[in-house]
Design an enzyme around this catalytic site. Structure first.
Site, short mmCIF file in Angstrom:
data_model
loop_
_atom_site.label_atom_id
_atom_site.label_comp_id
_atom_site.label_asym_id
_atom_site.label_seq_id
_atom_site.Cartn_x
_atom_site.Cartn_y
_atom_site.Cartn_z
N ILE A 134 0.83 -1.20 0.00
CA ILE A 134 0.00 0.00 0.00
C ILE A 134 0.87 1.26 0.00
CG2 ILE A 134 -1.70 1.30 1.38
CD1 ILE A 134 -2.62 -1.46 2.51
N CYS A 135 0.41 2.29 -0.72
CA CYS A 135 1.02 3.63 -0.68
C CYS A 135 2.44 3.59 -1.26
CB CYS A 135 1.00 4.15 0.76
SG CYS A 135 1.47 5.89 0.98
N ILE A 136 3.47 3.94 -0.49
CA ILE A 136 4.85 3.92 -0.98
C ILE A 136 5.46 2.53 -0.87
CG2 ILE A 136 5.87 4.51 1.25
CD1 ILE A 136 7.04 5.69 -2.29
N THR A 189 -2.03 -0.49 -4.21
CA THR A 189 -2.98 0.63 -4.28
C THR A 189 -2.30 1.91 -3.78
OG1 THR A 189 -5.26 1.30 -3.79
CG2 THR A 189 -4.00 0.34 -1.98
#
Length: 217
Positions: A134-136, A189
């Site tokens: 998720i994210c970075i 995501t």
């Protein structure tokens, strides 16, 4: 009941796990009837950031102890994680992913990933078990696997270029969606790489958790 490892990297977006992303992941897993098993590295975090001012603080904190705040104490050292006890793995974002789970924040495409996380992830993948980043956190994937991977961190061009330099295939993706590498059972995501509020982050994270659980079947 499916057991899903959740790897935390501290407590707080600027020096640990992004708290919203971590909690949304845990909530989505619980609502889906899965059991979250939390882990974090038992080591000193890279730095400590004052989340009011954004300035670095002259303190030393332990990643595992800080992450235990999010997990309400129900957390184990990452080196104790075993692939055979888990059905899947999810890694929320936050700067801790780029500072404590790896040195991506400092080294970019030359980064190294925490050895325990790298081994665990590779073992799960070899066993055909799904992964959610998720994210970075997806930026770590090309440093973990020496294979072609499709992934996303959203639409940040600079970070996408670093991922491409590392050998990953970056797919632009809106905040509410996911990218699924079906061949490798890897789901990613953007979450707070793009989200304007917690509700936006929740949509993509809930989709990611749902797909990861489907891929365990």
């Amino acid at each position: 009941m499916k057991k899903v490892g959740v790897i935390l990297s501290g407590c707080g977006v600027y020096d640990g796990s992004e708290i919203h992303e971590a909690v949304l992941t845990l909530l989505a897993l619980a609502r889906s009837g899965a059991e979250a098993v939390c882990f974090a590295p038992d080591k000193t975090q890279s730095d400590v950031i004052n989340h009011l001012t954004g300035e670095q603080m002259a303190e030393s904190r332990n990643v595992l102890i800080e992450a235990a705040r999010i997990a309400r104490g129900q957390i184990r050292p990452l080196h104790q994680a075993r692939a055979e006890e888990l059905d899947a793995l999810i890694v929320p974002g936050g700067f801790g992913a780029a500072k404590n789970l790896s040195d991506f924040a400092r080294q970019g495409s030359a980064c190294q990933v925490d050895s325990h996380l790298k081994t665990l992830t590779q073992q799960l993948h070899a066993a055909g078990k799904p992964l959610g980043f998720i994210c970075i956190a997806p930026a770590l994937l090309p440093a973990i696997f020496d294979i072609p991977l499709r992934l996303t961190i959203g639409t940040d061009i600079d970070t996408a270029e670093v991922i491409e330099d590392m050998g990953g295939e970056h797919i632009p993706c809106p905040v509410e969606d996911i990218v699924v590498d079906e061949d490798n059972k890897i789901v990613t995501t953007p979450a707070w790489m793009l989200a304007q509020d917690i509700a936006e982050a929740a949509v993509g994270i809930e989709k990611l958790v749902a797909r990861v659980l489907v891929l365990t079947e």
